[in-house]
Design a protein around this motif. Structure first.
Motif, PDB file in Angstrom:
ATOM      1  N   SER A 507       2.227  70.873  38.123  1.00 45.89           N
ATOM      2  CA  SER A 507       1.168  70.845  39.141  1.00 45.89           C
ATOM      3  C   SER A 507       1.646  71.308  40.511  1.00 45.89           C
ATOM      4  CB  SER A 507       0.606  69.424  39.277  1.00 45.89           C
ATOM      5  OG  SER A 507       1.604  68.514  39.698  1.00 45.89           O
ATOM      6  N   ASP A 508       2.957  71.365  40.727  1.00 42.18           N
ATOM      7  CA  ASP A 508       3.502  71.632  42.063  1.00 42.18           C
ATOM      8  C   ASP A 508       3.866  73.087  42.287  1.00 42.18           C
ATOM      9  OD1 ASP A 508       3.162  68.999  42.666  1.00 42.18           O
ATOM     10  OD2 ASP A 508       5.280  68.442  42.528  1.00 42.18           O
ATOM     11  N   GLY A 509       3.597  73.957  41.299  1.00 41.40           N
ATOM     12  CA  GLY A 509       3.869  75.372  41.469  1.00 41.40           C
ATOM     13  C   GLY A 509       2.642  76.128  41.944  1.00 41.40           C
ATOM     14  N   CYS A 510       2.748  77.437  41.987  1.00 45.07           N
ATOM     15  CA  CYS A 510       1.594  78.280  42.331  1.00 45.07           C
ATOM     16  C   CYS A 510       0.590  78.297  41.180  1.00 45.07           C
ATOM     17  CB  CYS A 510       2.050  79.706  42.637  1.00 45.07           C
ATOM     18  SG  CYS A 510       3.206  79.835  44.012  1.00 45.07           S
ATOM     19  N   PHE A 511       1.116  78.360  39.971  1.00 43.30           N
ATOM     20  CA  PHE A 511       0.256  78.258  38.784  1.00 43.30           C
ATOM     21  C   PHE A 511       1.116  77.805  37.613  1.00 43.30           C
ATOM     22  CE2 PHE A 511       1.862  82.613  38.534  1.00 43.30           C
ATOM     23  CZ  PHE A 511       2.097  82.822  37.189  1.00 43.30           C
ATOM     24  N   SER A 512       0.477  77.236  36.615  1.00 44.91           N
ATOM     25  CA  SER A 512       1.135  76.916  35.354  1.00 44.91           C
ATOM     26  C   SER A 512       0.266  77.452  34.233  1.00 44.91           C
ATOM     27  CB  SER A 512       1.372  75.405  35.210  1.00 44.91           C
ATOM     28  OG  SER A 512       0.149  74.698  35.213  1.00 44.91           O
ATOM     29  N   LEU A 513       0.765  77.423  33.029  1.00 42.29           N
ATOM     30  CA  LEU A 513      -0.010  78.000  31.929  1.00 42.29           C
ATOM     31  C   LEU A 513       0.426  77.414  30.597  1.00 42.29           C
ATOM     32  CD1 LEU A 513       1.881  80.325  30.267  1.00 42.29           C
ATOM     33  CD2 LEU A 513       1.672  81.444  32.470  1.00 42.29           C
ATOM     34  N   GLY A 514      -0.458  77.569  29.620  1.00 46.62           N
ATOM     35  CA  GLY A 514      -0.147  77.272  28.230  1.00 46.62           C
ATOM     36  C   GLY A 514      -0.336  78.535  27.414  1.00 46.62           C
ATOM     37  N   MET A 515       0.587  78.788  26.500  1.00 52.27           N
ATOM     38  CA  MET A 515       0.496  79.975  25.649  1.00 52.27           C
ATOM     39  C   MET A 515      -0.212  79.594  24.352  1.00 52.27           C
ATOM     40  SD  MET A 515       4.238  81.679  26.269  1.00 52.27           S
ATOM     41  CE  MET A 515       4.982  81.629  27.911  1.00 52.27           C
ATOM     42  N   VAL A 516      -1.363  80.204  24.135  1.00 52.84           N
ATOM     43  CA  VAL A 516      -2.233  79.865  23.008  1.00 52.84           C
ATOM     44  C   VAL A 516      -2.160  80.983  21.973  1.00 52.84           C
ATOM     45  CG1 VAL A 516      -4.594  79.363  22.301  1.00 52.84           C
ATOM     46  CG2 VAL A 516      -3.743  78.526  24.507  1.00 52.84           C
ATOM     47  N   ALA A 517      -1.697  80.650  20.790  1.00 51.36           N
ATOM     48  CA  ALA A 517      -1.531  81.655  19.736  1.00 51.36           C
ATOM     49  C   ALA A 517      -2.671  81.584  18.731  1.00 51.36           C
ATOM     50  CB  ALA A 517      -0.207  81.445  19.013  1.00 51.36           C
ATOM     51  N   ARG A 518      -3.096  82.744  18.260  1.00 49.91           N
ATOM     52  CA  ARG A 518      -3.964  82.809  17.081  1.00 49.91           C
ATOM     53  C   ARG A 518      -3.093  82.362  15.920  1.00 49.91           C
ATOM     54  NH1 ARG A 518      -4.947  87.146  13.514  1.00 49.91           N
ATOM     55  NH2 ARG A 518      -6.978  87.115  12.509  1.00 49.91           N
ATOM     56  N   PHE A 519      -3.406  81.226  15.344  1.00 54.09           N
ATOM     57  CA  PHE A 519      -2.421  80.506  14.551  1.00 54.09           C
ATOM     58  C   PHE A 519      -2.640  80.638  13.043  1.00 54.09           C
ATOM     59  CE2 PHE A 519      -0.419  76.485  13.040  1.00 54.09           C
ATOM     60  CZ  PHE A 519       0.862  76.730  13.488  1.00 54.09           C
ATOM     61  N   GLU A 520      -3.482  79.799  12.453  1.00 54.62           N
ATOM     62  CA  GLU A 520      -3.620  79.815  10.997  1.00 54.62           C
ATOM     63  C   GLU A 520      -4.089  81.163  10.468  1.00 54.62           C
ATOM     64  OE1 GLU A 520      -5.797  77.454   7.281  1.00 54.62           O
ATOM     65  OE2 GLU A 520      -5.613  76.456   9.224  1.00 54.62           O
ATOM     66  N   LYS A 574     -11.040  73.646  18.074  1.00 54.68           N
ATOM     67  CA  LYS A 574     -11.011  72.722  16.950  1.00 54.68           C
ATOM     68  C   LYS A 574     -10.274  73.380  15.774  1.00 54.68           C
ATOM     69  CE  LYS A 574     -15.406  70.595  18.289  1.00 54.68           C
ATOM     70  NZ  LYS A 574     -16.817  70.302  17.890  1.00 54.68           N
ATOM     71  N   GLY A 575      -9.721  72.545  14.900  1.00 59.48           N
ATOM     72  CA  GLY A 575      -8.992  73.074  13.757  1.00 59.48           C
ATOM     73  C   GLY A 575      -7.683  73.715  14.196  1.00 59.48           C
ATOM     74  N   SER A 576      -7.199  74.647  13.399  1.00 62.81           N
ATOM     75  CA  SER A 576      -5.897  75.261  13.672  1.00 62.81           C
ATOM     76  C   SER A 576      -5.973  76.777  13.803  1.00 62.81           C
ATOM     77  CB  SER A 576      -4.897  74.879  12.572  1.00 62.81           C
ATOM     78  OG  SER A 576      -5.388  75.214  11.293  1.00 62.81           O
ATOM     79  N   ASN A 577      -7.157  77.296  14.132  1.00 60.12           N
ATOM     80  CA  ASN A 577      -7.259  78.739  14.349  1.00 60.12           C
ATOM     81  C   ASN A 577      -6.475  79.180  15.575  1.00 60.12           C
ATOM     82  OD1 ASN A 577      -8.797  79.055  12.112  1.00 60.12           O
ATOM     83  ND2 ASN A 577     -10.695  79.614  13.160  1.00 60.12           N
ATOM     84  N   PHE A 578      -6.452  78.345  16.604  1.00 60.58           N
ATOM     85  CA  PHE A 578      -5.663  78.601  17.808  1.00 60.58           C
ATOM     86  C   PHE A 578      -4.860  77.351  18.135  1.00 60.58           C
ATOM     87  CE2 PHE A 578      -9.205  81.579  18.187  1.00 60.58           C
ATOM     88  CZ  PHE A 578      -8.557  82.756  18.524  1.00 60.58           C
ATOM     89  N   GLN A 579      -3.600  77.560  18.541  1.00 60.59           N
ATOM     90  CA  GLN A 579      -2.731  76.443  18.890  1.00 60.59           C
ATOM     91  C   GLN A 579      -1.914  76.792  20.136  1.00 60.59           C
ATOM     92  OE1 GLN A 579      -2.035  73.251  16.527  1.00 60.59           O
ATOM     93  NE2 GLN A 579      -4.155  73.917  16.728  1.00 60.59           N
ATOM     94  N   SER A 580      -1.707  75.796  20.986  1.00 61.57           N
ATOM     95  CA  SER A 580      -0.853  75.958  22.154  1.00 61.57           C
ATOM     96  C   SER A 580       0.595  75.762  21.730  1.00 61.57           C
ATOM     97  CB  SER A 580      -1.238  74.946  23.228  1.00 61.57           C
ATOM     98  OG  SER A 580      -0.458  75.131  24.400  1.00 61.57           O
TER      99      SER A 580
END
Length: 608
Positions: A507-520, A574-580
């Motif tokens: 929270s203390d940076g300019c921005f943060s992120l999560g990498m979301v992959a097309r998974f199953e 929802k489900g596992s189509n996309f995962q962080s």
């Protein structure tokens, strides 16, 4: 000690899969296991993934693998501040500006002891030592989860003057910045399979190093680090005018023979986590092999079937050196090793080895960069321990950083999909990883949640799968060819912190992120061996964020600890189509004045 569920013997013939038969041969049981591992190793608000209760400092793994009794050839050292190497009798090697590499690669340098030295010095070497009180530890050019460095590297090369008179395999020893010669190869091997002035870099993982601290989640982190190392290798090669491509047709057994990893005793997997003296747990798992070759070559192919056949004879070579012991006692988290077996890739035939033309990346704000060379950036890269909560970033700088996160560069009229730009072009599959961004301190951009679509073929699926209230609007001033979308306006600092295991650094940076992959869908379409490769892609993206942050004068940190499903719930997934799969933060670092920095070479006389 008796275990159950032994893996397939390394002496068995490697399995071969034809891509036309892959779908018919798809193993639902293997997919089920991968999903089980992934779900079992998720953190949640009320439960963390299984790991050690406290750290057993007496058995912290040695971060330096050595092959005892193998010949060690020292490599040359290079200063950061100028472009001349310290050996005045050697030819000068220029270090190009960091930002210039994304536009075009310089003319290729010939392979020599000098250029190989620079290649490792700028990719996998030590970058500094740190000391405070009674503690001393090293840092490396390639980042690692917890600075534990599970990744080992090998060079497989033709004869190089002052290194070897014959083709050879060598292990890179970062503490010494030298090559341990493991074996001599048959003459004519490189000429038969690879273009002139090319060589191979093999990467392997010692799972125990990460599992010592992180338990069952360690398999994820090891594969992040394979991606970090792949990007580090690609950037260092680019500085020498060399291109890099992963040879993904080879199978796991091929890689084991290529790097000489068959010397490790067979590891039999227990049926549950166990503790004790388990020296065989320190084996190296073969991950991938990268071809390094002069940029600008025309089309060429690698015949993986014939290459595999030739490599199968390497087990008969005279392999030198015995691997050192890393710890006295161990804990075996059985699911790590079972999962590694499940996702081992076989030799696959029919996939052509494509060399795509270099694609330049977008340039929106040249002024954002500080005029530093690639060596200055890669060797000064550090993982910030804290962010100051004050530093702001200009909007154009934010857009510039994201432009270098795109896999396809800036092709006119084409969508983002294929990995053609530096350093993503080392990966042979279409981009599968996207980024959800929490913008905190970007001047001219409202605070909120944004989304960078790195494969635009996924756009409709993403939009349909996510919260229907998201607006998907192009931000103000966003370049037309940057697929960035505003989802939701709000101060998300507290939310970002909570989702990243309550760490204020998010929270203390300019921005943060999560990498979301097309998974199953990716695992079904491309097979389960894509599971570690998805993490490799996040590691490559993470390394870009590290370098970009330092290039614009701030810092960054990878965040492996986050609450997986709450991230998905926030996005409406929802489900596992996309995962962080990986989190990251970029901002102004807080420097700890109690910690003293020492030069990487010569380092202090400690084995730390």
């Amino acid at each position: 000690m008796s275990f159950s569920s032994p893996p397939a013997s390394s002496s068995s013939s490697p399995s071969i899969v034809n891509p036309k038969e892959e779908q018919d041969d798809f193993d639902e049981h293997k997919l089920s296991h991968v999903l089980k591992y992934h779900n079992q190793t998720k953190h949640s608000f009320n439960k963390y993934a299984r790991g050690p209760h406290g750290l057993d400092w007496a058995n912290q793994p040695n971060p330096f693998r050595r092959y005892v009794s193998s010949p060690l050839i020292p490599l040359l050292h290079f200063p950061i501040s100028d472009n001349q190497i310290q050996n005045p009798s050697s030819s000068q090697i220029e270090a190009p500006l960091y930002s210039s590499l994304f536009r075009s690669l310089p003319p290729a340098k010939p392979i020599s002891k000098s250029t190989i030295s620079q290649f490792f010095y700028d990719s996998l070497a030590l970058s500094a030592w740190k000391t405070t009180g009674f503690s001393t530890w090293s840092l490396r050019v390639n980042p690692s989860s917890g600075n534990l460095h599970p990744t080992e590297a090998y060079i497989i090369a033709p004869p190089i003057e002052s290194l070897s008179d014959s083709p050879f395999v060598a292990h890179y020893a970062p503490k010494e910045h030298g090559l341990e010669i493991r074996a001599e190869l048959p003459s004519g091997f490189f000429e038969k399979f690879f273009p002139q002035n090319s060589f191979l870099v093999g990467l392997s993982s010692i799972f125990w190093r990460e599992a010592w601290k992180y338990g069952e989640r360690a398999f994820r982190y090891c594969n992040h680090d394979v991606g970090h190392a792949t990007a580090a290798v690609t950037m260092a090669a680019a500085g020498l005018g060399w291109d890099v491509k992963l040879i993904d047709g080879l199978g796991c057994e091929d890689l084991k023979n290529l790097m000489g990893l068959q010397i490790f005793p067979e590891f039999e997997i227990p049926s549950k986590p166990i503790r004790g003296k388990i020296p065989e747990i320190e084996f190296e798992h073969p991950d991938c092999v990268l071809l390094v070759y002069p940029n600008g070559l025309g089309e060429f192919d690698v015949n993986c079937k014939d290459l595999s056949s030739a490599i199968s004879e390497f087990s008969q070579l005279n392999w030198k050196g015995k691997p050192n012991m890393l710890s006295k006692d161990h804990i075996c988290w059985d699911i790590i090793y079972r999962t590694a077996e499940i996702v081992k890739k076989p030799l696959t035939l029919g996939h052509r080895f494509f060399i795509d033309p270099f694609q330049r990346s977008g340039l929106y704000s040249e002024a954002s960069y500080k005029g530093l060379t690639v060596r200055q950036i890669v060797r000064k890269r550090r993982s910030a321990v804290d962010m100051d909560g004050v530093t702001e970033m200009e909007r154009d700088t934010f857009y510039q950083i994201l432009s270098h996160c795109l896999p396809s560069g800036c092709p006119i009229g084409d969508k983002q999909k294929r990995q053609l730009a530096l350093p993503f072009r080392a990966l042979p599959w279409d981009a599968e990883v996207h980024a959800v961004l929490f913008v905190h301190r970007v001047v001219g951009l409202p605070q909120g949640i944004y989304f960078l679509v790195r494969n635009e073929n996924h756009f409709n699926e993403l939009k349909k799968s996510m919260n229907s209230e998201f607006v998907w609007a192009k931000p103000e001033g966003c370049p037309d060819d940057l697929p960035l979308y505003e989802l939701y306006r709000s101060n998300c600092q507290r939310l970002a912190m909570q989702l990243s295991c309550h760490q204020e650094i998010a929270s203390d940076g300019c921005f943060s992120l999560g990498m979301v992959a097309r998974f199953e869908p990716t695992l079904r379409e491309k097979n389960v061996w894509m599971y570690p490769r998805l993490f490799w892609e996040t590691g490559v993206l993470g390394q870009v964020l590290y370098l970009e942050a330092h290039a614009v004068g701030i810092s960054a940190t990878g965040i492996g600890c986050f609450f997986d499903d709450p991230v998905h719930q926030l996005l409406g997934l929802k489900g596992s189509n996309f995962q962080s799969l990986y989190h990251f933060t970029v901002g102004g670092p807080v420097l700890d004045k109690r910690i003293m920095s020492l030069p990487a070479y010569p380092g202090p006389d400690v084995d730390a």
